[in-house]
Design an enzyme around this catalytic site. Structure first.
Site, short mmCIF file in Angstrom:
data_model
loop_
_atom_site.label_atom_id
_atom_site.label_comp_id
_atom_site.label_asym_id
_atom_site.label_seq_id
_atom_site.Cartn_x
_atom_site.Cartn_y
_atom_site.Cartn_z
N GLY A 145 -36.96 -32.48 -2.27
CA GLY A 145 -37.18 -30.63 -2.84
C GLY A 145 -38.26 -31.26 -4.51
O GLY A 145 -38.40 -31.67 -4.47
N GLY A 147 -36.52 -29.68 -8.54
CA GLY A 147 -36.71 -29.01 -9.43
C GLY A 147 -37.51 -28.64 -11.23
O GLY A 147 -38.29 -28.61 -10.82
N GLY A 148 -36.94 -28.04 -11.85
CA GLY A 148 -37.83 -27.98 -13.21
C GLY A 148 -38.11 -28.87 -13.92
O GLY A 148 -39.24 -28.81 -14.36
N MET A 149 -37.77 -30.71 -13.30
CA MET A 149 -38.40 -31.18 -14.04
C MET A 149 -38.98 -32.33 -13.05
O MET A 149 -40.04 -33.01 -13.22
CB MET A 149 -37.19 -32.37 -15.07
N VAL A 189 -38.29 -34.66 -5.76
CA VAL A 189 -37.76 -35.73 -5.36
C VAL A 189 -38.05 -36.08 -3.93
O VAL A 189 -38.38 -35.22 -2.87
CB VAL A 189 -35.77 -35.24 -4.68
N LYS A 242 -37.05 -39.62 -7.51
CA LYS A 242 -36.99 -38.32 -8.47
C LYS A 242 -38.54 -38.20 -9.18
O LYS A 242 -38.61 -39.61 -10.26
CB LYS A 242 -36.10 -38.21 -9.14
N ASP A 246 -24.12 -29.72 -16.78
CA ASP A 246 -25.06 -28.87 -16.05
C ASP A 246 -24.29 -29.04 -15.21
O ASP A 246 -25.18 -28.95 -13.82
CB ASP A 246 -26.60 -29.24 -16.17
#
Length: 203
Positions: free
Chosen positions: A30, A32-34, A37, A52, A146
């Site tokens: 996957g 994400g914003g940062m 993975v 990650k 979060d």
């Protein structure tokens, strides 16, 4: 998933997409914003891990690198059955990365998207496990800040794991109180009232 893997090095493993830091990458899990993975093989310990990697466009940003590495430090401080285990972190590479346990399952968000609203018993079962993981973090002086379905993993056996401590803060961190009214940290739909009003978030 359309993700550039130009940062990977050649690998000796035929089925690998490439290598990073001695780990052979099998596929992309996957993005994400940062981070991106990856599912990879730890050849030394003969186990599958999740890696990650900080997205390349943020690699030159010192603040992003610090935040990314702080995630590893925060999560590694918590040892609990309901928190994703951190195996290691590498900041020597061009792109820093975090090595963690690979979870066979799906995120709570994916589970909800696939099955629809959960029944009461399932909500309570999952909620209790999330609470147990967060309690372990609080005992280490950390507030996640979060918590949302996308940051909760559910294994195929039904075990819940809290992950992504990217914006966690120490409860005694004086910087936890935001000085910039517009600098709201977290995901809007899941903010605590404290975060939404710019106050310090506690356990």
């Amino acid at each position: 998933m359309d993700v550039s893997l130009d940062f990977l090095q050649p690998s000796q493993r035929p089925e690998s997409l490439g290598a990073i830091g001695g780990y052979d990458v099998l596929d992309v899990v996957g993005r994400g914003g940062m981070g991106i993975v990856l599912r990879a093989i730890d050849a030394k310990l003969n186990r599958v891990v999740a890696i990650k990697v900080l997205v390349p466009e943020l690699a030159g940003n010192p603040q992003a690198r610090r935040r990314f590495l702080r995630e590893a430090q925060a999560a590694a401080a918590v040892c609990h059955d309901h928190v994703v285990t951190i195996h290691g972190v590498d900041d020597d590479e061009k792109l820093p990365f975090i090595v963690m346990e690979y979870i066979v399952g799906q995120s709570l968000q994916q589970k909800i998207d696939k099955s629809g609203p959960l029944g009461l018993k399932e909500v309570l079962r999952i909620g209790m496990q999330i609470a147990a993981g967060l309690t372990a973090a609080h005992k280490q002086g950390l507030v996640h800040r979060d918590i949302k379905p996308g940051n909760i993993m559910v294994t195929d056996d039904g075990i819940v794991k809290v992950m992504d401590f990217g914006i966690a803060r120490a409860m005694d961190d004086v910087g936890a109180t935001m000085t910039n009214t517009w600098n709201v940290v977290g995901t809007a739909q899941y903010l605590s009232p404290e975060q939404a009003t710019g106050s310090a978030a506690d356990a």
